[in-house]
Design a protein around this motif. Structure first.
Motif, short mmCIF file in Angstrom:
data_model
loop_
_atom_site.label_atom_id
_atom_site.label_comp_id
_atom_site.label_asym_id
_atom_site.label_seq_id
_atom_site.Cartn_x
_atom_site.Cartn_y
_atom_site.Cartn_z
N ASN A 250 0.80 -1.23 0.00
CA ASN A 250 0.00 0.00 0.00
C ASN A 250 0.83 1.28 0.00
O ASN A 250 0.29 2.37 -0.14
N HIS A 251 2.15 1.15 0.17
CA HIS A 251 3.00 2.33 0.21
C HIS A 251 4.00 2.43 -0.94
O HIS A 251 4.48 3.52 -1.25
N TYR A 252 4.33 1.29 -1.54
CA TYR A 252 5.35 1.29 -2.58
C TYR A 252 4.85 0.57 -3.83
O TYR A 252 4.34 -0.54 -3.75
N LEU A 253 5.02 1.22 -4.98
CA LEU A 253 4.67 0.59 -6.24
C LEU A 253 5.66 -0.54 -6.53
O LEU A 253 6.86 -0.39 -6.31
N SER A 254 5.16 -1.67 -7.01
CA SER A 254 6.05 -2.78 -7.34
C SER A 254 6.96 -2.39 -8.51
O SER A 254 6.62 -1.53 -9.33
N LYS A 255 8.11 -3.03 -8.59
CA LYS A 255 9.11 -2.67 -9.60
C LYS A 255 8.58 -2.86 -11.01
O LYS A 255 8.88 -2.07 -11.92
N ASP A 256 7.78 -3.92 -11.24
CA ASP A 256 7.27 -4.16 -12.58
C ASP A 256 6.26 -3.08 -12.99
O ASP A 256 6.26 -2.61 -14.13
N MET A 257 5.43 -2.64 -12.04
CA MET A 257 4.48 -1.56 -12.35
C MET A 257 5.21 -0.23 -12.54
O MET A 257 4.83 0.59 -13.38
N GLU A 258 6.25 -0.03 -11.77
CA GLU A 258 7.05 1.20 -11.91
C GLU A 258 7.66 1.28 -13.30
O GLU A 258 7.63 2.35 -13.95
N ALA A 259 8.19 0.16 -13.78
CA ALA A 259 8.79 0.13 -15.12
C ALA A 259 7.73 0.34 -16.20
O ALA A 259 7.97 1.05 -17.18
N ALA A 260 6.56 -0.25 -16.02
CA ALA A 260 5.48 -0.11 -17.01
C ALA A 260 4.99 1.34 -17.09
O ALA A 260 4.73 1.87 -18.17
N LEU A 261 4.88 1.98 -15.93
CA LEU A 261 4.42 3.36 -15.90
C LEU A 261 5.46 4.29 -16.54
O LEU A 261 5.11 5.22 -17.28
N LYS A 262 6.72 4.03 -16.26
CA LYS A 262 7.80 4.85 -16.85
C LYS A 262 7.80 4.71 -18.37
O LYS A 262 7.93 5.70 -19.10
N HIS A 263 7.62 3.48 -18.84
CA HIS A 263 7.57 3.24 -20.29
C HIS A 263 6.40 3.98 -20.91
O HIS A 263 6.52 4.54 -22.02
N SER A 264 5.26 3.99 -20.23
CA SER A 264 4.08 4.67 -20.77
C SER A 264 4.31 6.16 -20.92
O SER A 264 3.80 6.80 -21.85
N GLN A 265 5.08 6.76 -20.02
CA GLN A 265 5.39 8.18 -20.12
C GLN A 265 6.22 8.47 -21.37
O GLN A 265 6.08 9.54 -21.98
#
Length: 280
Positions: free
Chosen positions: A21-36
């Motif tokens: 609930n406090h930290y985004l998982s590494k795989d989601m972090e990478a996916a979000l960065k790619h989307s940007q």
């Protein structure tokens, strides 16, 4: 035979509820960065940047990444060579959720009865799924599921004659009708086959897969890639305000089914898609 005390399950689930609930998982972090990097809309890129900024603030200041800290869904894969001792497993899981949500000061969102709707005060009970697997370990997956996206999920009982085109139409229909209400960009979990309840469970499990990791079945992988492209072609975009990033990933699980049916479930999750895995 390996012995595991259920107190270990309690402690780990407590920590996992807080961490997820406090930290985004590494795989989601990478996916979000790619989307940007790939979003075509200037407004879409701005919104994705704001989402990333919010996630960074949450991590730095140890505050929840979303105000809806979800209903805890827990998958327990218990090795058949494990002996669990020290109490009831279900009580141990719920105690872990209770501690995680109270000690972590997370929002309590669970009501004890769906009609009377009195809050339980500690976010229990969790929704628990058990499976017995080979080995001598206990694999725990915790996924706090917010209901903005959960409410947008669907089950379709298609006819076999609807075929794969019917499956595609069902997925697009679910995502289109969800629109901005599922807090896009979203992750789309799909279950195809089994029975009414099996396809829904598969769709939920699909959301816990590492984001962007494809099925090993060739036609399913192709379907995942095609549906991601078509969903992103809907133009819903980040925050529902238009753009080319409506979904970050589409994950599909399949299972044998009856000759008379073609069940399809679509379980949608928002851009945080909280999930965390540990093995004891």
């Amino acid at each position: 035979m390996r012995t595991v005390n259920v107190s270990e399950i309690t402690e780990n689930i407590k920590e996992m509820c807080i961490e997820a609930n406090h930290y985004l998982s590494k795989d989601m972090e990478a996916a979000l960065k790619h989307s940007q990097e790939t979003e075509a809309s200037p407004l879409g890129r701005q919104i994705l940047g704001q989402l990333s900024e919010n996630l960074q603030i949450a991590a730095d200041e140890m505050i929840p990444i979303c105000q809806d800290t979800g209903m805890a869904v827990v998958f327990l894969e218990v090795g058949q060579d494990v002996h669990l001792e020290g109490g009831a497993v279900e009580e141990a899981v719920n105690e872990g959720v209770r501690k995680g949500y109270t000690e972590g000061y997370l929002r309590k969102s669970v009501v004890g009865d769906p009609i009377e709707r009195v809050n339980t005060g500690d976010n229990t009970p969790a929704v628990i799924h058990y499976s017995i697997v080979p080995g001598d370990t206990v694999r725990i997956t915790v996924t706090p599921k917010g209901f903005g996206s959960e409410n947008m999920s669907r089950v379709f009982m298609l006819k076999p004659a609807d075929g794969i085109e019917g499956v595609k139409d069902a997925i697009l229909k679910a995502v289109s009708e969800a629109g901005p209400n599922a807090c896009p960009p979203m992750v789309v979990g799909v279950g195809i086959g089994g029975t009414f309840e099996k396809c829904a469970l598969m769709a939920k499990q699909a959301l816990t897969r590492e984001t962007g990791a494809h099925s090993t079945i060739p036609y399913v992988r192709e379907l995942e890639e095609e549906m991601l492209e078509k969903i992103n072609g809907l133009g819903i975009g980040p925050g529902g305000l238009g753009g080319t990033t409506t979904a970050l990933a589409v994950h599909i699980n399949t299972y044998p089914t009856h000759i008379a049916g073609l069940p399809v479930a679509v379980n949608i999750c928002c851009h945080v898609n909280r999930h965390i895995v540990r093995e004891l």
